[in-house]
Motif scaffolding. Structure first.
Motif, PDB file in Angstrom:
ATOM      1  N   LEU A 227       0.730  -1.285  -0.014  1.00  0.00           N
ATOM      2  CA  LEU A 227      -0.020  -0.054   0.098  1.00  0.00           C
ATOM      3  C   LEU A 227       1.087   1.222  -0.098  1.00  0.00           C
ATOM      4  CD1 LEU A 227      -2.738  -1.241   2.825  1.00  0.00           C
ATOM      5  CD2 LEU A 227      -2.497  -1.766   0.316  1.00  0.00           C
ATOM      6  N   VAL A 251      -1.050  -1.303  -4.396  1.00  0.00           N
ATOM      7  CA  VAL A 251      -1.979  -0.265  -4.621  1.00  0.00           C
ATOM      8  C   VAL A 251      -1.234   1.213  -4.575  1.00  0.00           C
ATOM      9  CG1 VAL A 251      -4.074   0.835  -3.262  1.00  0.00           C
ATOM     10  CG2 VAL A 251      -3.698  -1.709  -3.308  1.00  0.00           C
ATOM     11  N   HIS A 294     -11.367   4.357  -8.076  1.00  0.00           N
ATOM     12  CA  HIS A 294     -10.192   3.656  -8.178  1.00  0.00           C
ATOM     13  C   HIS A 294     -10.145   2.681  -9.473  1.00  0.00           C
ATOM     14  CE1 HIS A 294     -12.917   1.078  -5.865  1.00  0.00           C
ATOM     15  NE2 HIS A 294     -12.259   0.125  -6.100  1.00  0.00           N
ATOM     16  N   SER A 327     -13.767   2.726   3.211  1.00  0.00           N
ATOM     17  CA  SER A 327     -12.905   2.637   2.287  1.00  0.00           C
ATOM     18  C   SER A 327     -13.226   1.302   1.596  1.00  0.00           C
ATOM     19  CB  SER A 327     -11.464   2.284   2.772  1.00  0.00           C
ATOM     20  OG  SER A 327     -10.312   2.115   2.022  1.00  0.00           O
ATOM     21  N   LEU A 329     -10.672  -0.649   0.209  1.00  0.00           N
ATOM     22  CA  LEU A 329      -9.354  -1.134   0.198  1.00  0.00           C
ATOM     23  C   LEU A 329      -9.498  -2.486   0.913  1.00  0.00           C
ATOM     24  CD1 LEU A 329      -6.596  -1.458  -0.843  1.00  0.00           C
ATOM     25  CD2 LEU A 329      -5.759   0.273   0.838  1.00  0.00           C
TER      26      LEU A 329
END
Length: 340
Positions: A227, A251, A294, A327, A329
């Motif tokens: 990340l 990411v 994203h 998020s 993620l």
């Protein structure tokens, strides 16, 4: 003549039964918890590295991915104090004469015969393992980068080690040795699926996760999530031909002001080459990114999967799409871990 049981007695008996069940559930974990290393409050740490190396030399039963800790069958490292009453505990281990700490979090209830996933989470620069285990930090919300919340349906043991001087410089490969020893200590003491061991890190921790993947630890780790990292932490490459590649989930924010997007691209391309992927035209992914969103791209023809995720944002580990309350993620990372 039998007397009727009074309501107050029923309540007391029910409470006693609940306490007994809770104790039995805790016993499965506490019976092996102190196999993990020396408790952080111990007065004199032992050289746990030697003990772990000795136990890791054994071979698992043929055809089994379960660790030696399943069923309490592992060889315990000497306990230093009474068993803990919590499922989160700090331990220490001696690596090259230095006392290194790591935090272990085990899901409730812990079942010693059930193989668990294992996730090693590296902290960012200037942080500590405690920051990774907290529910909220200056970089976002969610313990272990939000993965603990999404792991509810998959029994998972989480571990957060402490870097030296707030980072992961891996001088003389000592951070890699710490990683190896911690994985072996946990797997030898708790029930771990050796085919489901992962690493994740943000910023400097992402650099460490990247180094883990590049160092040839495919026999130890199934995948890493990097990340907003960069190519910074050094590593020694394992050149053994039999070592499998490590799947990677990279990411990066296109507006990252700390580690520019070019760092994410460099890691993506190096991992793609290492895993035999067909790189193709990668530049178009970021240029076509819709503001406030994203984009996940899976590279093709890889021996082990490589994904690159570009998002519209800065140097954060909990990026959110426009108008999103949380998020995306953690869910994307966990989905990659599920399928890689």
């Amino acid at each position: 003549m039998l007397r009727p049981v009074r309501p107050r007695s029923i309540v007391a008996i029910t409470a006693l039964i609940i306490v007994i069940i809770a104790i039995v559930g805790l016993t499965s974990f506490t019976a092996v918890a102190f196999s993990l290393g020396v408790a952080a409050s111990s007065a004199a740490p032992q050289d746990a590295a030697t003990a772990v190396i000795a136990t890791s030399a054994r071979q698992q039963p043929a055809g089994s991915s379960c660790s030696w800790g399943c069923g309490g069958g592992g060889t315990p490292i000497r306990a230093q104090e009474a068993p803990p009453t919590s499922f989160t505990r700090t331990f220490s281990i001696v690596v090259r004469g230095k006392r290194r700490e790591y935090i272990v979090r085990v899901p409730l209830p812990y079942r010693r015969h059930q193989p668990h996933r294992l996730v090693i989470a590296y902290h960012w620069y200037g942080a500590t393992a405690s920051d990774v285990t907290a529910n909220a930090t200056s970089y976002g919300a969610g313990a272990f980068y939000g993965l603990e919340d999404v792991a509810q349906q998959s029994p998972t043991i989480f571990v957060a080690p402490n870097g030296l001087n707030g980072g992961w410089m891996n001088d003389d490969d000592e951070d890699m040795e710490l990683t190896d020893l911690v994985v072996e200590a946990v797997a030898d003491s708790l029930c771990v699926d050796r085919g489901q061991v992962f690493a994740v890190g943000f910023s400097f921790g992402g650099s460490m996760a990247y180094a883990v993947a590049r160092s040839g630890r495919g026999a130890l780790f199934r995948a890493v999530a990097i990340l907003s990292g960069r190519v910074f932490t050094p590593w020694r490459t394992n050149t053994a031909e039999s070592v499998p590649p490590v799947a990677a989930f990279v990411v990066h924010g296109v507006g990252d002001s700390i580690n520019g997007i070019g760092e994410g691209r460099a890691m993506r391309d190096a991992l793609a080459a290492m895993n035999g992927c067909k790189v193709g035209d990668n530049a178009g992914q970021e240029s076509a990114l819709v503001p406030g969103t994203h984009a996940v791209r899976m590279l093709t023809w890889c021996e082990a999967p490589v994904a690159f995720v570009a998002f519209d944002g800065d140097h954060v580990y909990d990026p959110r799409d426009a108008r999103a309350a949380s998020s995306w993620l953690p869910g994307e990372i966990w989905k990659f871990f599920d399928t890689c």
